[in-house]
Design a protein around this motif. Structure first.
Motif, PDB file in Angstrom:
ATOM      1  N   LEU A 295       9.155  -1.188   4.898  1.00  0.00           N
ATOM      2  CA  LEU A 295       8.548   0.176   4.772  1.00  0.00           C
ATOM      3  C   LEU A 295       9.289   0.549   3.265  1.00  0.00           C
ATOM      4  O   LEU A 295      10.356  -0.800   2.903  1.00  0.00           O
ATOM      5  CB  LEU A 295       8.788   0.980   5.810  1.00  0.00           C
TER       6      LEU A 295
ATOM      7  N   LEU B 210       7.008   9.613  -1.420  1.00  0.00           N
ATOM      8  CA  LEU B 210       5.794   8.590  -0.804  1.00  0.00           C
ATOM      9  C   LEU B 210       6.929   8.089   0.437  1.00  0.00           C
ATOM     10  O   LEU B 210       7.887   7.095   0.232  1.00  0.00           O
ATOM     11  CB  LEU B 210       5.046   7.811  -2.416  1.00  0.00           C
ATOM     12  N   THR B 211       5.847   7.078   0.583  1.00  0.00           N
ATOM     13  CA  THR B 211       6.181   5.933   1.771  1.00  0.00           C
ATOM     14  C   THR B 211       5.320   4.928   1.404  1.00  0.00           C
ATOM     15  O   THR B 211       4.552   4.418   1.990  1.00  0.00           O
ATOM     16  CB  THR B 211       6.335   6.236   2.677  1.00  0.00           C
ATOM     17  N   LEU B 212       6.292   3.224   0.849  1.00  0.00           N
ATOM     18  CA  LEU B 212       5.505   2.578   0.237  1.00  0.00           C
ATOM     19  C   LEU B 212       5.408   1.045   1.652  1.00  0.00           C
ATOM     20  O   LEU B 212       6.543   1.461   2.160  1.00  0.00           O
ATOM     21  CB  LEU B 212       5.487   1.666  -0.468  1.00  0.00           C
ATOM     22  N   SER B 213       4.088   0.407   2.281  1.00  0.00           N
ATOM     23  CA  SER B 213       3.809  -0.437   3.282  1.00  0.00           C
ATOM     24  C   SER B 213       4.158  -1.508   2.623  1.00  0.00           C
ATOM     25  O   SER B 213       2.901  -1.690   1.364  1.00  0.00           O
ATOM     26  CB  SER B 213       3.382  -0.093   4.503  1.00  0.00           C
TER      27      SER B 213
ATOM     28  N   THR C  69       1.950  -1.787  -6.245  1.00  0.00           N
ATOM     29  CA  THR C  69       1.154  -0.783  -6.164  1.00  0.00           C
ATOM     30  C   THR C  69       1.696   0.557  -6.438  1.00  0.00           C
ATOM     31  O   THR C  69       2.590   0.660  -6.814  1.00  0.00           O
ATOM     32  CB  THR C  69       1.435  -0.458  -3.701  1.00  0.00           C
TER      33      THR C  69
ATOM     34  N   SER D 178       0.231  -1.026   0.225  1.00  0.00           N
ATOM     35  CA  SER D 178      -0.040  -0.284   0.244  1.00  0.00           C
ATOM     36  C   SER D 178       1.023   1.402  -0.335  1.00  0.00           C
ATOM     37  O   SER D 178       2.179   1.005   0.229  1.00  0.00           O
ATOM     38  CB  SER D 178      -0.755  -0.032   0.876  1.00  0.00           C
ATOM     39  N   GLY D 179       0.195   2.551  -0.529  1.00  0.00           N
ATOM     40  CA  GLY D 179       1.002   3.925  -0.239  1.00  0.00           C
ATOM     41  C   GLY D 179       0.990   4.287  -1.244  1.00  0.00           C
ATOM     42  O   GLY D 179       2.213   5.021  -1.099  1.00  0.00           O
TER      43      GLY D 179
ATOM     44  N   GLU E 254      10.575   3.573   1.946  1.00  0.00           N
ATOM     45  CA  GLU E 254      10.548   5.930   1.904  1.00  0.00           C
ATOM     46  C   GLU E 254      11.046   6.042   0.564  1.00  0.00           C
ATOM     47  O   GLU E 254      12.189   5.774   0.252  1.00  0.00           O
ATOM     48  CB  GLU E 254      11.423   6.063   2.715  1.00  0.00           C
TER      49      GLU E 254
END
Length: 121
Positions: free
Chosen positions: A79, A18-21, A116, A7-8, A81
């Motif tokens: 994560l 953006l930060t993806l998780s 994502t 997500s993210g 970043e």
């Protein structure tokens, strides 16, 4: 089954962040290699960043100094970043996990998420 859920993602202007998780559910990857990959339009999937079981991180040259990978072991979440994003960073970003603690430059990861989308304009 192991399920990785990213997500993210989203749309951002060049220079943005953006930060993806990646939520790993019941897959406890504290001692496993985990990685982020991306597939840009018309290109093959490529490794962006990875982190070994002992916490050593590695980055593709194109993202060094701008992206940071980390594990939140308490939340069982990986994560990524993304800072100073460039239009060539547009693509689908995937989270992946290995059974082994060491990482590889190849795509030989046992578990993959659905991805994502990140769009940089």
């Amino acid at each position: 089954d192991v399920q990785l859920v990213e997500s993210g993602g989203g749309s951002v202007q060049a220079g943005g962040s953006l930060t993806l998780s990646c939520a790993a559910g019941r897959y406890t990857y504290k001692r496993n290699c985990m990685g982020w990959f991306r597939q840009r339009p018309g290109k093959e999937r490529e490794r962006v960043a990875s982190v070994t079981g002992d916490g050593s991180s590695m980055y593709a040259d194109s993202v060094k100094g701008r992206f940071t990978i980390s594990k939140d072991n308490a939340k069982n979440t990986l994560l990524l970043e993304l800072n100073s994003l460039k239009p060539e960073g547009t693509g689908m970003y995937y989270c992946a996990g290995r059974i082994e603690s060491v990482c590889t430059l190849s795509l030989q990861y046992a578990y993959w998420g659905q991805g994502t989308q990140v769009t940089v304009s």
